[in-house]
Design a protein around this motif. Structure first.
Motif, PDB file in Angstrom:
ATOM      1  N   MET A 159      -4.924  -2.671   7.182  1.00 37.71           N
ATOM      2  CA  MET A 159      -4.047  -2.033   6.204  1.00 37.71           C
ATOM      3  C   MET A 159      -3.349  -0.825   6.831  1.00 37.71           C
ATOM      4  O   MET A 159      -2.125  -0.664   6.710  1.00 37.71           O
ATOM      5  CB  MET A 159      -4.846  -1.600   4.977  1.00 37.71           C
ATOM      6  N   GLU A 160      -4.106   0.032   7.514  1.00 38.34           N
ATOM      7  CA  GLU A 160      -3.502   1.235   8.086  1.00 38.34           C
ATOM      8  C   GLU A 160      -2.428   0.885   9.103  1.00 38.34           C
ATOM      9  O   GLU A 160      -1.347   1.494   9.126  1.00 38.34           O
ATOM     10  CB  GLU A 160      -4.570   2.127   8.718  1.00 38.34           C
ATOM     11  N   ASP A 161      -2.685  -0.106   9.952  1.00 33.09           N
ATOM     12  CA  ASP A 161      -1.697  -0.493  10.955  1.00 33.09           C
ATOM     13  C   ASP A 161      -0.468  -1.107  10.302  1.00 33.09           C
ATOM     14  O   ASP A 161       0.673  -0.844  10.719  1.00 33.09           O
ATOM     15  CB  ASP A 161      -2.303  -1.474  11.953  1.00 33.09           C
ATOM     16  N   ALA A 162      -0.662  -1.939   9.284  1.00 34.05           N
ATOM     17  CA  ALA A 162       0.468  -2.567   8.597  1.00 34.05           C
ATOM     18  C   ALA A 162       1.346  -1.514   7.925  1.00 34.05           C
ATOM     19  O   ALA A 162       2.586  -1.588   7.976  1.00 34.05           O
ATOM     20  CB  ALA A 162      -0.037  -3.580   7.576  1.00 34.05           C
ATOM     21  N   LEU A 163       0.726  -0.545   7.310  1.00 33.79           N
ATOM     22  CA  LEU A 163       1.478   0.532   6.673  1.00 33.79           C
ATOM     23  C   LEU A 163       2.247   1.348   7.703  1.00 33.79           C
ATOM     24  O   LEU A 163       3.419   1.699   7.508  1.00 33.79           O
ATOM     25  CB  LEU A 163       0.526   1.447   5.897  1.00 33.79           C
ATOM     26  N   ARG A 164       1.606   1.625   8.834  1.00 34.69           N
ATOM     27  CA  ARG A 164       2.254   2.451   9.847  1.00 34.69           C
ATOM     28  C   ARG A 164       3.417   1.709  10.507  1.00 34.69           C
ATOM     29  O   ARG A 164       4.490   2.289  10.705  1.00 34.69           O
ATOM     30  CB  ARG A 164       1.234   2.891  10.904  1.00 34.69           C
ATOM     31  N   VAL A 165       3.209   0.447  10.849  1.00 30.94           N
ATOM     32  CA  VAL A 165       4.290  -0.328  11.477  1.00 30.94           C
ATOM     33  C   VAL A 165       5.494  -0.403  10.552  1.00 30.94           C
ATOM     34  O   VAL A 165       6.644  -0.223  10.979  1.00 30.94           O
ATOM     35  CB  VAL A 165       3.781  -1.738  11.841  1.00 30.94           C
ATOM     36  N   SER A 166       5.256  -0.690   9.281  1.00 27.83           N
ATOM     37  CA  SER A 166       6.374  -0.815   8.343  1.00 27.83           C
ATOM     38  C   SER A 166       7.044   0.526   8.083  1.00 27.83           C
ATOM     39  O   SER A 166       8.276   0.582   7.929  1.00 27.83           O
ATOM     40  CB  SER A 166       5.895  -1.444   7.032  1.00 27.83           C
TER      41      SER A 166
ATOM     42  N   LEU B 186       9.481  10.311   4.952  1.00 21.11           N
ATOM     43  CA  LEU B 186       8.522  10.686   3.914  1.00 21.11           C
ATOM     44  C   LEU B 186       7.317   9.748   3.897  1.00 21.11           C
ATOM     45  O   LEU B 186       6.179  10.191   3.669  1.00 21.11           O
ATOM     46  CB  LEU B 186       9.206  10.689   2.547  1.00 21.11           C
ATOM     47  N   MET B 187       7.540   8.474   4.145  1.00 19.16           N
ATOM     48  CA  MET B 187       6.425   7.523   4.220  1.00 19.16           C
ATOM     49  C   MET B 187       5.493   7.868   5.378  1.00 19.16           C
ATOM     50  O   MET B 187       4.270   7.824   5.248  1.00 19.16           O
ATOM     51  CB  MET B 187       6.964   6.099   4.346  1.00 19.16           C
ATOM     52  N   ARG B 188       6.078   8.219   6.511  1.00 20.86           N
ATOM     53  CA  ARG B 188       5.253   8.612   7.668  1.00 20.86           C
ATOM     54  C   ARG B 188       4.516   9.917   7.391  1.00 20.86           C
ATOM     55  O   ARG B 188       3.354  10.089   7.798  1.00 20.86           O
ATOM     56  CB  ARG B 188       6.132   8.707   8.913  1.00 20.86           C
TER      57      ARG B 188
ATOM     58  N   MET C 280       7.838   5.365  -2.696  1.00 20.22           N
ATOM     59  CA  MET C 280       7.366   4.717  -1.472  1.00 20.22           C
ATOM     60  C   MET C 280       6.338   5.567  -0.724  1.00 20.22           C
ATOM     61  O   MET C 280       5.292   5.046  -0.308  1.00 20.22           O
ATOM     62  CB  MET C 280       8.543   4.346  -0.583  1.00 20.22           C
ATOM     63  N   PRO C 281       6.554   6.877  -0.517  1.00 14.21           N
ATOM     64  CA  PRO C 281       5.514   7.663   0.161  1.00 14.21           C
ATOM     65  C   PRO C 281       4.194   7.666  -0.603  1.00 14.21           C
ATOM     66  O   PRO C 281       3.117   7.552   0.003  1.00 14.21           O
ATOM     67  CB  PRO C 281       6.119   9.073   0.223  1.00 14.21           C
ATOM     68  N   LEU C 282       4.257   7.792  -1.926  1.00 15.17           N
ATOM     69  CA  LEU C 282       3.019   7.816  -2.706  1.00 15.17           C
ATOM     70  C   LEU C 282       2.285   6.484  -2.612  1.00 15.17           C
ATOM     71  O   LEU C 282       1.059   6.449  -2.450  1.00 15.17           O
ATOM     72  CB  LEU C 282       3.324   8.155  -4.168  1.00 15.17           C
ATOM     73  N   VAL C 283       3.013   5.383  -2.690  1.00 14.72           N
ATOM     74  CA  VAL C 283       2.374   4.067  -2.552  1.00 14.72           C
ATOM     75  C   VAL C 283       1.707   3.934  -1.192  1.00 14.72           C
ATOM     76  O   VAL C 283       0.574   3.435  -1.083  1.00 14.72           O
ATOM     77  CB  VAL C 283       3.407   2.936  -2.764  1.00 14.72           C
ATOM     78  N   TRP C 284       2.361   4.389  -0.142  1.00 18.40           N
ATOM     79  CA  TRP C 284       1.769   4.294   1.207  1.00 18.40           C
ATOM     80  C   TRP C 284       0.499   5.149   1.300  1.00 18.40           C
ATOM     81  O   TRP C 284      -0.464   4.745   1.947  1.00 18.40           O
ATOM     82  CB  TRP C 284       2.812   4.669   2.251  1.00 18.40           C
ATOM     83  N   HIS C 285       0.491   6.305   0.651  1.00 17.94           N
ATOM     84  CA  HIS C 285      -0.725   7.127   0.637  1.00 17.94           C
ATOM     85  C   HIS C 285      -1.851   6.418  -0.130  1.00 17.94           C
ATOM     86  O   HIS C 285      -2.997   6.362   0.346  1.00 17.94           O
ATOM     87  CB  HIS C 285      -0.437   8.486  -0.007  1.00 17.94           C
ATOM     88  N   LEU C 286      -1.549   5.889  -1.299  1.00 16.26           N
ATOM     89  CA  LEU C 286      -2.562   5.210  -2.104  1.00 16.26           C
ATOM     90  C   LEU C 286      -3.148   4.014  -1.353  1.00 16.26           C
ATOM     91  O   LEU C 286      -4.366   3.802  -1.343  1.00 16.26           O
ATOM     92  CB  LEU C 286      -1.958   4.742  -3.430  1.00 16.26           C
ATOM     93  N   LEU C 287      -2.280   3.252  -0.700  1.00 10.23           N
ATOM     94  CA  LEU C 287      -2.741   2.047  -0.012  1.00 10.23           C
ATOM     95  C   LEU C 287      -3.520   2.371   1.251  1.00 10.23           C
ATOM     96  O   LEU C 287      -4.450   1.633   1.609  1.00 10.23           O
ATOM     97  CB  LEU C 287      -1.549   1.150   0.314  1.00 10.23           C
ATOM     98  N   ARG C 288      -3.162   3.430   1.928  1.00  9.76           N
ATOM     99  CA  ARG C 288      -3.899   3.771   3.151  1.00  9.76           C
ATOM    100  C   ARG C 288      -5.381   3.983   2.849  1.00  9.76           C
ATOM    101  O   ARG C 288      -6.250   3.684   3.672  1.00  9.76           O
ATOM    102  CB  ARG C 288      -3.316   5.033   3.788  1.00  9.76           C
TER     103      ARG C 288
END
Length: 299
Positions: free
Chosen positions: A188-195, A206-208, A235-243
């Motif tokens: 999950m962390e790698d997928a979020l970071r790559v995207s 902001l996502m990063r 989008m940034p909040l979703v990426w934080h929640l999913l990480r």
């Protein structure tokens, strides 16, 4: 992983969030959670009175979809049937949201604008028929297209039916990229970071930034990036929640706890969490008629 869980995740997360959608008061949501579940709540104007928020779903009932979820359902069903084209997308969109359409409930600005364009321009409407609006509705197209194995190019075309805003289209592509990375075996962390790394512009930055927050702070992070419908908030909040997510239900619950546009964020969060963790049957059973509202015809 099952691609169809991305679509199921969006629809379940949306319906689960609808009862407290656009309630911006985190303390009020906490108080509600102490007396009952915040998932699949019946929309109630009383919980919004005197609070920061907008009560939009008086016509909806617990277990039903918001306008975001209905829009995702349209693309999901067309994709399941192997019939996704931008013109059929608009046709079914109009049948849901146009005059005498079968969806009863709130319609946001992008929805109203698209319906108005279809009425005024008819056959002359452009393929990229959406307005230049930087809110989340167009991200709804991703899950159904991913579930049916179509390409990122189709995601871009489908998003532009609803919004031609470049950062919205890029956000839809980022969700698709994250889903693809997960399906190919990334964490999950790698997928979020790559995207996130593939995203240009302010939203990508902001996502990063959100991914750089080491400790899990869902409510504070929501306040930091914003709770409204815009992709630079969602989008940034979703990426934080999913990480920091470990299962589907807790991710959906924390999204609701954050407040604001929880249904809009569900278009990204539900897809990714659904694919990564699967969608619990006990949540599906709380949907209207106890089922995902897609006729099963994926290959």
């Amino acid at each position: 992983m099952n691609r169809k869980d991305a679509l199921a995740g969006v629809l379940v997360a949306d319906a689960a969030s609808m009862g407290l959608h656009w309630l911006y008061d985190q303390e009020q949501i906490k108080t509600i959670s102490e007396s009952g579940d915040i998932l699949f709540r019946q929309p109630d104007a009383a919980v919004y009175q005197g609070r920061k928020g907008y009560f939009a779903h008086a016509a909806r009932r617990a277990g039903q979809l918001s306008h975001y979820g209905e829009s995702a359902r349209i693309v999901g069903q067309l994709s399941a049937d192997g019939e996704y084209q931008t013109d059929t997308h608009r046709k079914h969109f109009f049948e849901s949201f146009g005059p005498c359409g079968h969806y009863t409930g709130y319609a946001d600005r992008p929805t109203k604008k698209l319906v108005a364009r279809m009425i005024s321009e008819e056959a002359d409407i452009s393929d990229a028929s959406g307005m230049d609006d930087n809110q989340m509705p167009a991200v709804c197209v991703v899950a159904g297209i991913f579930a049916s194995g179509q390409s990122t190019e189709t995601v871009s075309k489908a998003a532009q039916v609803i919004s031609i805003n470049p950062e919205v289209v890029a956000s839809a592509e980022a969700v698709y990229r994250c889903l693809t990375e997960l399906e190919q075996g990334a964490s999950m962390e790698d997928a979020l970071r790559v995207s996130a790394d593939a995203m240009t512009g302010d939203v990508g930055a902001l996502m990063r930034e959100a991914l750089s927050i080491e400790s899990y702070q869902p409510l504070d992070t929501a306040k930091r990036f914003g709770l409204a419908c815009y992709v630079e908030h969602s989008m940034p909040l979703v990426w934080h929640l999913l990480r920091h997510a470990s299962d589907f239900e807790s991710a959906v619950r924390d999204n609701i706890r954050c407040g604001g546009d929880s249904c809009g964020r569900s278009m990204a969060l539900g897809a990714i969490a659904g694919l990564a963790f699967g969608v619990p049957e006990n949540l599906i059973e709380q949907m209207t008629d106890g089922r995902i509202p897609i006729t099963e015809s994926f290959s």
